[in-house]
Scaffold this motif. Sequence first.
Motif, PDB file in Angstrom:
ATOM      1  N   GLN A 290       0.834  -1.199   0.000  1.00 44.97           N
ATOM      2  CA  GLN A 290       0.000   0.000   0.000  1.00 44.97           C
ATOM      3  C   GLN A 290       0.870   1.251   0.000  1.00 44.97           C
ATOM      4  O   GLN A 290       1.911   1.280   0.654  1.00 44.97           O
ATOM      5  CB  GLN A 290      -0.893  -0.007   1.243  1.00 44.97           C
ATOM      6  CG  GLN A 290      -1.977   1.040   1.189  1.00 44.97           C
ATOM      7  CD  GLN A 290      -3.042   0.802   2.251  1.00 44.97           C
ATOM      8  OE1 GLN A 290      -3.280  -0.318   2.652  1.00 44.97           O
ATOM      9  NE2 GLN A 290      -3.654   1.865   2.712  1.00 44.97           N
ATOM     10  N   MET A 291       0.393   2.252  -0.714  1.00 46.98           N
ATOM     11  CA  MET A 291       1.162   3.488  -0.840  1.00 46.98           C
ATOM     12  C   MET A 291       0.453   4.648  -0.145  1.00 46.98           C
ATOM     13  O   MET A 291      -0.730   4.572   0.175  1.00 46.98           O
ATOM     14  CB  MET A 291       1.377   3.822  -2.319  1.00 46.98           C
ATOM     15  CG  MET A 291       2.168   2.730  -2.996  1.00 46.98           C
ATOM     16  SD  MET A 291       2.259   2.878  -4.751  1.00 46.98           S
ATOM     17  CE  MET A 291       2.893   1.243  -5.150  1.00 46.98           C
ATOM     18  N   ALA A 292       1.220   5.719   0.057  1.00 43.68           N
ATOM     19  CA  ALA A 292       0.683   6.840   0.836  1.00 43.68           C
ATOM     20  C   ALA A 292      -0.523   7.485   0.168  1.00 43.68           C
ATOM     21  O   ALA A 292      -1.378   8.048   0.841  1.00 43.68           O
ATOM     22  CB  ALA A 292       1.775   7.878   1.044  1.00 43.68           C
TER      23      ALA A 292
ATOM     24  N   THR B 183       3.574   2.722   2.479  1.00 45.51           N
ATOM     25  CA  THR B 183       3.141   2.842   3.878  1.00 45.51           C
ATOM     26  C   THR B 183       2.986   1.487   4.559  1.00 45.51           C
ATOM     27  O   THR B 183       3.158   1.393   5.771  1.00 45.51           O
ATOM     28  CB  THR B 183       1.789   3.573   3.974  1.00 45.51           C
ATOM     29  OG1 THR B 183       0.845   2.895   3.141  1.00 45.51           O
ATOM     30  CG2 THR B 183       1.931   5.013   3.518  1.00 45.51           C
TER      31      THR B 183
END
Lengths: 467, 486
Positions: B70-72, B109
């Motif tokens: 997962q990314m910001a 994240t």
Amino acid sequence: MKGRRATQLGLLLAACVCAAVVAKNTPPGSPPPVSGDLVQFLDGSALHGEVTAMNTNAGVRLQNPEAVQPISFRPDHLDFVRFEKAQALPTSAETGNCHFKFFNGDEVFGALNSLDDKQLGITAWFGSVLKIPRSAVQSITFLSKNYKVVYEGPTDLNGWSVSGQNGTSNWWYRDGAFYGVSGTLGRKLDLTNSCTVEFDLTSKANYQNLMVSLMTDTIDRLDFGNDGYIFTFSQESAQLRRAQRGVSPVDMGTATLPNPDKKERLHITIHANKEDGTITLLSDNKVAKRWKDNNGFAAKGTGILFENIGGGQPVRISNIRVSTWQGRFEPDTNPLVQTNVDSVLFANRDRARGQIASFKDGKINLVTGTNHLNVPMERVRQITFAPSAKSNAGRGPWEVRAYFLRGGMVSFHLANWDKDKVSGESAIFGPLSFQTQTLREMEFNLDKPRGNQALAAVPDEFGGGGE
Amino acid sequence: MNLEVAVSKPILIGTLALALSFGAAAAIVVQGNQRIQIQQNGVLLFTSPTVVNELPDISLPSSVTTDSIQMANGDFLYGKLLNIGANHQIRWQHPDAQQPIEFKTTNITQIDLANARQVDDTNNCRVDLINNDGLRGNLVSCDKDSVVLDTTCAGQLRLSRAMLESLVLTPPAQPAVFSGPTSLEGWTPGKSVAAVVGESGQWTFHNGAFFANKAASIARNVNLPDTAQIEFDLVWKGTLHMAIALYTDSLQPIPLASKETGPDFGGFYSLQVNSSYMDVMPIKKKDPLKSLGAIAVPALMQRNRAHFDLRCSKRDHKLALLINGVLVKEWIDPDGFAGEGTGMRFVNQNAGAVKLSNLHIRPWDGQLEQPSPAQSHRVTDSIRLADGSRVVGTIESISNGKLTIATGSSSQQVNLSQLRQIDFASKDIGANQANSQPVKVLLTSGNIVSGQLQSWTPEAMTLNSPAFGTAKFDPRSVSRLQFSHD
């Protein structure tokens, strides 16, 4: 389209969790801003970046800012690609006032060039001249001559006025949609004639939480003192009130929205017919109610305004399309009446059935038994064609459906996509080629079901079913 | 983390939390001084002077079969983590990618790993660190500087005493009197009386879990012991609204509004589990309905899954609820213990979907772990013994099954079999350093360790922690990596 909208709402909610930590210049509760094209997978996962190529060799190539190298994805589990920099062709390039629907689900806006018992010839708004087998055509709807799309989007918040209590704004834009928790979102538009406002409304609230002020001059707050019409929506019903300066709002009644499956996303269409003094509301293209304002058409403003009236549940507004028109040609108010013969719906709402033989010299030739009716096109509102044998041929992952700005969608086998041109072959249109910038979205795996993903960035353990 | 600590955290609810999952007709109102009001349909349900705003996120989907990154900005991908190198680049395999993908960690994240939650009952010790990290293992030894713990996830770890808050010795787990569900057999379905007519349904069983997509009831005589520990996992979609009957003799739901006119039933407790608050009501025929006291848990509004751990004691007329390892509330019934049966009933009272799994019921020794004193009060070490007594001093060592504690000018030895808990003296080691580690690792045991991730391969994860230095962890014991980019 279908389940992916709920997926996006899920993505939004999941992203909200990150927002509390990451976002610094966005409304409270909003996800961090994103930019770039969006590559969405059927499993709900998604990546932003820049799509640099699409073809059978390269796959779908994405330059994601977090990835060291461009990523090439096979299309087998792609849901859609949404393009950030889509641009409609200049208005002058739009030709004609017909809305063509095809049995394979495609839709094209454009001009009717020719029609006989074998073939339909059209010039599409996106610039292509197309010859289509007559058997593929489901209907032709003739729009008002003054039909004009005045807004399509959203693509960002530019031009919109966002406001809320204490100066805080709780509307934000992400990936082709507005999300609102509270407050208002308004825009000035040139709605001086009759108009049609369409949008997708996604909400989990089981109570009325969205108000839509139609043809208002006040775009920074909801104003019941403005001459206009105000809808209040839940996922089950819509109430219409007439607002008038110096007079208390008048309740014009509530309509039940056709939503037997309790979907979280509904396509809302409002036709405001100034000439007739009517407001017609459709949900998922089914008429919910038609109101006649016996005091005459009240609306005097030119803008629209959305307000989430609170309660905590966010609403998602997407696929907004606002068009204006004159006269009594409401676009597509009546659902298609499909029979095994052709039929013509006249401007006076009479209908005749038979066989459309030709379109020549501005007249439709309809054969009814032994009679030949030559009907001037000005009197025709809609032509519906008898269905032909349906093709059950499976469609592979490279069979895509392109969605155009200014409306319309065409499915075809994608051969190549680059920054300038898209090319491919359609079973009904033949070889196709158009400017890349005219596309706002491309859908893949058209035959695969779209499930409803979980409301978080984890697999749905409940098997979907929300939309 | 204990209740007092949780309450002292800033209130985080607001638009974010409301936007996430709040019920349609309910509203939560924050008052001054962290008081919270729960209203429903405009009616004040209760005002809670204490709230639980933070819960560790320890429960993962049990059905995860692939990793996810997962990314910001909210983007995420499924696939498989291949490795993380010394240069902190993440190699990721996506099933549709033609080549493995290399991600920079700059805006990553979180990585979730397809390792199911596992509870290792063979550990006799839980260590809580001052930065809210924790570990389970078997206590090996202790000296003036360190505690050695033998863990299944990383072998023997030498933990700096300066980083330790407490050490809890847990008695050997008793055999479960019930573990399941394994099928619908033995369970009695019932119609949820809270459901709108036509909206009720049935619980179904699938893949080791019960599911309810509509209002529904399911009950069983699970032979609840007089002192019991009841653990289960809940996952929900939409608003959570459940009633869980404890020590009931009725396998059918009891309509509370008309309980006097309905069939006879023995007394029971009704635990009301909601998206934002918990409540317990003793339910007896001919007794008016009353609450033992509700507690607001806004932290749950930011979740859609949680691990519940209920402790019940007939002798002490007590019920206690821990969520994700945090003691949420202890209820004492002033009128004696109301429960007259040995059954449980799970009633989904909402149209939202609920998944119930990992239900384990064991006898309990009746002792709740006591929260450690606040840091400012931990000027010396202290120990708690099985008989409830407390000894204050300086722990010198643990070896050969005995703990030695210096109390003034003398030393005292305590058999480890008598030891329940150690609260370590607070050392000024710079809490910022302890709390500012770039990676938090969620272990399958539910514990969290943080530090600097040096590498990840399918064979080992190497983590450098201020608590135990550099250690190699078994990657199969890791559920999640959370990256901080402050």
